[in-house]
Design an enzyme around this catalytic site. Structure first.
Site, PDB file in Angstrom:
ATOM      1  N   ILE A  12     -10.633  -4.884 -10.976  1.00 29.01           N
ATOM      2  CA  ILE A  12      -9.250  -5.398 -10.922  1.00 29.01           C
ATOM      3  C   ILE A  12      -9.171  -6.603  -9.986  1.00 29.01           C
ATOM      4  CG2 ILE A  12      -6.840  -4.786 -10.471  1.00 29.01           C
ATOM      5  CD1 ILE A  12      -7.667  -1.818 -10.953  1.00 29.01           C
ATOM      6  N   LEU A  33     -19.994  -4.984  -2.067  1.00 31.81           N
ATOM      7  CA  LEU A  33     -20.784  -4.911  -3.307  1.00 31.81           C
ATOM      8  C   LEU A  33     -21.303  -3.498  -3.596  1.00 31.81           C
ATOM      9  CD1 LEU A  33     -22.792  -8.298  -3.135  1.00 31.81           C
ATOM     10  CD2 LEU A  33     -20.547  -7.846  -4.159  1.00 31.81           C
ATOM     11  N   SER A  36     -20.024  -3.318  -7.251  1.00 29.42           N
ATOM     12  CA  SER A  36     -19.723  -4.562  -7.980  1.00 29.42           C
ATOM     13  C   SER A  36     -20.840  -5.566  -7.764  1.00 29.42           C
ATOM     14  CB  SER A  36     -18.395  -5.135  -7.482  1.00 29.42           C
ATOM     15  OG  SER A  36     -18.434  -5.286  -6.077  1.00 29.42           O
ATOM     16  N   ALA A  82     -10.195  -2.766  -1.984  1.00 25.81           N
ATOM     17  CA  ALA A  82     -11.467  -2.111  -1.655  1.00 25.81           C
ATOM     18  C   ALA A  82     -11.272  -0.612  -1.474  1.00 25.81           C
ATOM     19  CB  ALA A  82     -12.054  -2.721  -0.385  1.00 25.81           C
ATOM     20  N   GLY A  83     -12.165   0.145  -2.086  1.00 33.94           N
ATOM     21  CA  GLY A  83     -12.098   1.594  -1.933  1.00 33.94           C
ATOM     22  C   GLY A  83     -13.015   2.252  -2.943  1.00 33.94           C
ATOM     23  N   LEU A  84     -13.261   3.521  -2.713  1.00 30.59           N
ATOM     24  CA  LEU A  84     -14.029   4.308  -3.680  1.00 30.59           C
ATOM     25  C   LEU A  84     -13.035   4.915  -4.664  1.00 30.59           C
ATOM     26  CD1 LEU A  84     -16.519   6.125  -1.258  1.00 30.59           C
ATOM     27  CD2 LEU A  84     -16.791   3.933  -2.442  1.00 30.59           C
ATOM     28  N   SER A 125      -2.054   4.510  -7.020  1.00 27.39           N
ATOM     29  CA  SER A 125      -2.390   5.044  -8.342  1.00 27.39           C
ATOM     30  C   SER A 125      -1.330   6.040  -8.792  1.00 27.39           C
ATOM     31  CB  SER A 125      -3.745   5.737  -8.224  1.00 27.39           C
ATOM     32  OG  SER A 125      -3.950   6.571  -9.327  1.00 27.39           O
ATOM     33  N   TYR A 150      -9.764  11.915  -3.958  1.00 28.67           N
ATOM     34  CA  TYR A 150      -9.414  10.515  -4.262  1.00 28.67           C
ATOM     35  C   TYR A 150      -7.894  10.351  -4.274  1.00 28.67           C
ATOM     36  CZ  TYR A 150      -8.337   6.389  -7.028  1.00 28.67           C
ATOM     37  OH  TYR A 150      -7.797   5.207  -7.458  1.00 28.67           O
ATOM     38  N   LYS A 154      -5.299   8.174  -1.633  1.00 31.21           N
ATOM     39  CA  LYS A 154      -4.275   7.179  -1.979  1.00 31.21           C
ATOM     40  C   LYS A 154      -2.927   7.598  -1.396  1.00 31.21           C
ATOM     41  CE  LYS A 154      -6.765   4.277  -4.227  1.00 31.21           C
ATOM     42  NZ  LYS A 154      -7.040   2.975  -3.655  1.00 31.21           N
ATOM     43  N   ILE A 218     -14.036  13.715 -27.086  1.00 28.72           N
ATOM     44  CA  ILE A 218     -12.592  13.696 -26.786  1.00 28.72           C
ATOM     45  C   ILE A 218     -12.264  15.023 -26.124  1.00 28.72           C
ATOM     46  CG2 ILE A 218     -10.272  13.632 -27.773  1.00 28.72           C
ATOM     47  CD1 ILE A 218     -11.250  11.698 -29.864  1.00 28.72           C
ATOM     48  N   GLY A 295      -8.767  19.456 -14.637  1.00 33.03           N
ATOM     49  CA  GLY A 295      -7.949  18.561 -13.809  1.00 33.03           C
ATOM     50  C   GLY A 295      -7.110  17.577 -14.608  1.00 33.03           C
TER      51      GLY A 295
HETATM   52  P1  NAD Z   1     -13.961  -1.338  -8.313  1.00 35.87           P
HETATM   53  O1  NAD Z   1     -14.873  -0.281  -7.819  1.00 35.87           O
HETATM   54  O2  NAD Z   1     -14.396  -2.194  -9.450  1.00 35.87           O
HETATM   55  O3  NAD Z   1     -13.511  -2.291  -7.108  1.00 35.87           O
HETATM   56  C1  NAD Z   1     -13.421  -1.830  -5.773  1.00 35.87           C
HETATM   57  C2  NAD Z   1     -14.267  -2.755  -4.930  1.00 35.87           C
HETATM   58  O4  NAD Z   1     -14.195  -2.350  -3.567  1.00 35.87           O
HETATM   59  C3  NAD Z   1     -15.748  -2.734  -5.324  1.00 35.87           C
HETATM   60  O5  NAD Z   1     -16.152  -4.061  -5.580  1.00 35.87           O
HETATM   61  C4  NAD Z   1     -16.456  -2.155  -4.100  1.00 35.87           C
HETATM   62  O6  NAD Z   1     -17.727  -2.715  -3.930  1.00 35.87           O
HETATM   63  C5  NAD Z   1     -15.493  -2.500  -2.998  1.00 35.87           C
HETATM   64  N1  NAD Z   1     -15.511  -1.632  -1.809  1.00 35.87           N
HETATM   65  C6  NAD Z   1     -15.399  -0.280  -1.750  1.00 35.87           C
HETATM   66  N2  NAD Z   1     -15.390   0.127  -0.471  1.00 35.87           N
HETATM   67  C7  NAD Z   1     -15.469  -0.988   0.306  1.00 35.87           C
HETATM   68  C8  NAD Z   1     -15.492  -1.218   1.705  1.00 35.87           C
HETATM   69  N3  NAD Z   1     -15.406  -0.219   2.582  1.00 35.87           N
HETATM   70  N4  NAD Z   1     -15.608  -2.504   2.151  1.00 35.87           N
HETATM   71  C9  NAD Z   1     -15.695  -3.539   1.280  1.00 35.87           C
HETATM   72  N5  NAD Z   1     -15.682  -3.368  -0.058  1.00 35.87           N
HETATM   73  C10 NAD Z   1     -15.563  -2.105  -0.539  1.00 35.87           C
HETATM   74  O7  NAD Z   1     -12.561  -0.615  -8.674  1.00 35.87           O
HETATM   75  P2  NAD Z   1     -11.267  -1.187  -9.402  1.00 35.87           P
HETATM   76  O8  NAD Z   1     -11.119  -0.438 -10.677  1.00 35.87           O
HETATM   77  O9  NAD Z   1     -11.276  -2.658  -9.397  1.00 35.87           O
HETATM   78  O10 NAD Z   1     -10.154  -0.636  -8.420  1.00 35.87           O
HETATM   79  C11 NAD Z   1      -9.595  -1.412  -7.376  1.00 35.87           C
HETATM   80  C12 NAD Z   1      -8.617  -0.552  -6.610  1.00 35.87           C
HETATM   81  O11 NAD Z   1      -7.626  -0.050  -7.496  1.00 35.87           O
HETATM   82  C13 NAD Z   1      -9.261   0.679  -5.950  1.00 35.87           C
HETATM   83  O12 NAD Z   1      -8.658   0.882  -4.695  1.00 35.87           O
HETATM   84  C14 NAD Z   1      -8.896   1.796  -6.898  1.00 35.87           C
HETATM   85  O13 NAD Z   1      -8.836   3.035  -6.251  1.00 35.87           O
HETATM   86  C15 NAD Z   1      -7.526   1.353  -7.364  1.00 35.87           C
HETATM   87  N6  NAD Z   1      -7.165   1.932  -8.679  1.00 35.87           N
HETATM   88  C16 NAD Z   1      -7.998   1.760  -9.737  1.00 35.87           C
HETATM   89  C17 NAD Z   1      -7.670   2.343 -10.968  1.00 35.87           C
HETATM   90  C18 NAD Z   1      -8.604   2.201 -12.144  1.00 35.87           C
HETATM   91  O14 NAD Z   1      -8.482   2.974 -13.088  1.00 35.87           O
HETATM   92  N7  NAD Z   1      -9.515   1.235 -12.175  1.00 35.87           N
HETATM   93  C19 NAD Z   1      -6.489   3.063 -11.105  1.00 35.87           C
HETATM   94  C20 NAD Z   1      -5.645   3.200 -10.009  1.00 35.87           C
HETATM   95  C21 NAD Z   1      -5.995   2.629  -8.792  1.00 35.87           C
HETATM   96  N1  UDP Z   2     -11.100  11.029 -22.113  1.00 34.20           N
HETATM   97  C1  UDP Z   2     -11.830  11.542 -23.182  1.00 34.20           C
HETATM   98  N2  UDP Z   2     -13.167  11.314 -23.217  1.00 34.20           N
HETATM   99  C2  UDP Z   2     -13.825  10.595 -22.259  1.00 34.20           C
HETATM  100  C3  UDP Z   2     -13.066  10.061 -21.179  1.00 34.20           C
HETATM  101  C4  UDP Z   2     -11.716  10.314 -21.144  1.00 34.20           C
HETATM  102  O1  UDP Z   2     -11.269  12.207 -24.065  1.00 34.20           O
HETATM  103  O2  UDP Z   2     -15.052  10.425 -22.349  1.00 34.20           O
HETATM  104  C5  UDP Z   2      -9.636  11.259 -22.065  1.00 34.20           C
HETATM  105  C6  UDP Z   2      -9.167  12.033 -20.846  1.00 34.20           C
HETATM  106  O3  UDP Z   2      -9.240  13.411 -21.085  1.00 34.20           O
HETATM  107  C7  UDP Z   2      -7.728  11.502 -20.698  1.00 34.20           C
HETATM  108  C8  UDP Z   2      -7.832  10.054 -21.188  1.00 34.20           C
HETATM  109  O4  UDP Z   2      -9.014   9.991 -21.981  1.00 34.20           O
HETATM  110  O5  UDP Z   2      -6.862  12.211 -21.583  1.00 34.20           O
HETATM  111  C9  UDP Z   2      -7.935   9.031 -20.059  1.00 34.20           C
HETATM  112  O6  UDP Z   2      -8.998   9.407 -19.190  1.00 34.20           O
HETATM  113  P1  UDP Z   2      -9.589   8.418 -18.100  1.00 34.20           P
HETATM  114  O7  UDP Z   2     -10.725   9.150 -17.421  1.00 34.20           O
HETATM  115  O8  UDP Z   2      -9.895   7.100 -18.721  1.00 34.20           O
HETATM  116  O9  UDP Z   2      -8.381   8.181 -17.095  1.00 34.20           O
HETATM  117  P2  UDP Z   2      -7.469   9.230 -16.265  1.00 34.20           P
HETATM  118  O10 UDP Z   2      -6.161   9.263 -16.979  1.00 34.20           O
HETATM  119  O11 UDP Z   2      -8.187  10.531 -16.222  1.00 34.20           O
HETATM  120  O12 UDP Z   2      -7.347   8.569 -14.933  1.00 34.20           O
END
Ligand code: NAD
Ligand code: UDP
Length: 339
Positions: A12, A33, A36, A82-84, A125, A150, A154, A218, A295
């Site tokens: 993102i 990194l 990423s 940034a985050g896990l 999130s 996780y 958040k 699915i 979950g």
């Molecule tokens: P991503 O893992 O691609 O990006 C996160 C980046 O943070 C990575 O590049 C990683 O290397 C870096 N990072 C992690 N810990 C760090 C630290 N301590 N110091 C410096 N860098 C660090 O994930 P994303 O999908 O781009 O998500 C970005 C943010 O959005 C995250 O906080 C994630 O929790 C949140 N988010 C993501 C989703 C999703 O579905 N992708 C949904 C809701 C919220």
């Molecule tokens: N899902 C699925 N098969 C997969 C991965 C996800 O059927 O291999 C379904 C999951 O059960 C949910 C939807 O797809 O209903 C979105 O899941 P995802 O893990 O992408 O995001 P979440 O909503 O769990 O954050």
């Protein structure tokens, strides 16, 4: 405005760098990194014609943060990506998740305060919403009762940021609750590059379509939804990135704390997504029905009205756009950034 983007080489974050540049802002990236590749920023430069200054390091490293704020005295705000983020892994390694996600947020805010930079946008999130809410979720729906470390991390970061804004009226905190980000930049140059076997639906679909995975499982076809499969609110990552640009504008004009949903408000089932992917790209996605994933909720999606009214932002791209752009990225980069 100069914007420090933590996690800016990630999925993102990299898309947000593009949209920031296109809106006339100047991103500076800090990323360790862990999940990423620095190649993402070379691609951002290819798309925008602008190099992004990059610091490789950890957000928890306060000396490094001070070095960045010293070098860029004109940073106006921070977007903290940034985050896990792997839900399942967080159940196995809760301490890693709490340590990384909470400590990085606290270190960042501490140093921002020292430099008088008191404007932050935080990646939250939809997972912070309680499962017992009515759908669609509104920003004032109940939060808590999270189902993973996780999600709790958040929830806790939101509370820390809310408390900081309460303690000092100069702070401006925007909490963005993302629904399900998918898709890729239409150039096919940047996209989601998950390590190993993907956990999320969209990368699994595209890796199955390209033949890297044999079949999509699915998870559940007996949910109380129109076709029995899980329903979510998938949002194109470019729309999501533009939501951050709108939040930057909002931050410059407001103080205090505000929370916004970033979703489309349009529910989509797993089967609908699979069929949309096949239709958009003329490919076949073999699938089987498998037991429910522990979950998972049956269905949730956003009410995006507040974001539209207050940020003046709304998602413009539809599921077909999401599927087309995912496939463009996947077929141009079958091995992600490693290729
Ligand atoms: P991503 O893992 O691609 O990006 C996160 C980046 O943070 C990575 O590049 C990683 O290397 C870096 N990072 C992690 N810990 C760090 C630290 N301590 N110091 C410096 N860098 C660090 O994930 P994303 O999908 O781009 O998500 C970005 C943010 O959005 C995250 O906080 C994630 O929790 C949140 N988010 C993501 C989703 C999703 O579905 N992708 C949904 C809701 C919220
Ligand atoms: N899902 C699925 N098969 C997969 C991965 C996800 O059927 O291999 C379904 C999951 O059960 C949910 C939807 O797809 O209903 C979105 O899941 P995802 O893990 O992408 O995001 P979440 O909503 O769990 O954050």
């Amino acid at each position: 405005m100069k914007v420090l983007v933590t996690g800016g080489t990630g999925y993102i974050g990299s898309h947000t760098c593009v949209e920031l540049i296109e809106a006339g802002h100047t991103p500076i990236v800090l990323d360790n990194l862990y999940n990423s590749s620095a190649e993402a920023l070379h691609r951002v430069a290819q798309i925008t014609g602008q190099e992004v200054p990059f610091y490789e390091g950890d957000v928890r490293d306060e000396a490094l943060l001070r070095q960045i704020f010293d070098a860029h005295r004109d940073i106006g705000c921070v977007i903290h990506f940034a985050g896990l983020k792997a839900v399942g892994e967080s159940v196995q390694k809760p301490l890693d998740y709490y340590e990384n996600n909470l400590s990085s947020t606290m270190a960042l805010c501490r140093v921002m305060g020292q430099y008088g930079v008191k404007k932050i946008i935080f990646s939250s999130s939809a997972t912070v919403y309680s499962a017992d809410n009515e759908i669609p979720y509104r920003e004032d729906s109940r939060i808590g009762g999270c189902t993973s470390p996780y999600g709790w991390s958040k929830f806790m970061c939101e509370q820390i940021l809310r408390d900081i804004a309460n303690a000092d009226p100069q702070w401006s905190v925007v909490l963005l609750r993302y629904f399900n980000p998918v898709g890729a930049h239409p150039s096919g140059l940047i996209g989601e590059d998950p390590r190993g076997i993907p956990n999320n639906l969209m990368p699994f679909i595209s890796q199955t379509a390209i033949g890297k995975r044999e079949v999509l499982s699915i998870f559940g076809n007996d949910y109380p939804t129109p076709d029995g499969t899980g329903v979510r609110d998938y949002i194109h990552v470019v729309d999501l990135a533009r939501g951050h640009v709108a939040a930057v504008d909002y931050l410059t004009a407001h103080t205090g704390e505000a929370v916004f949903n970033l979703g489309t408000g349009t529910p989509c089932s797993v089967l609908e997504m699979v069929h949309a992917f096949e239709k958009a790209n003329g490919v076949t996605v073999p699938y089987i029905f498998a037991p429910r994933r522990s979950g998972d909720l049956p269905a949730y999606y956003a009410d995006p009205a507040k974001s539209c009214e207050t940020l003046g932002w709304k998602a413009e791209l539809n599921v077909i756009d999401m599927c087309r752009d995912t496939w463009h990225w996947q077929s141009k980069n079958p091995n992600g950034y490693d290729a």
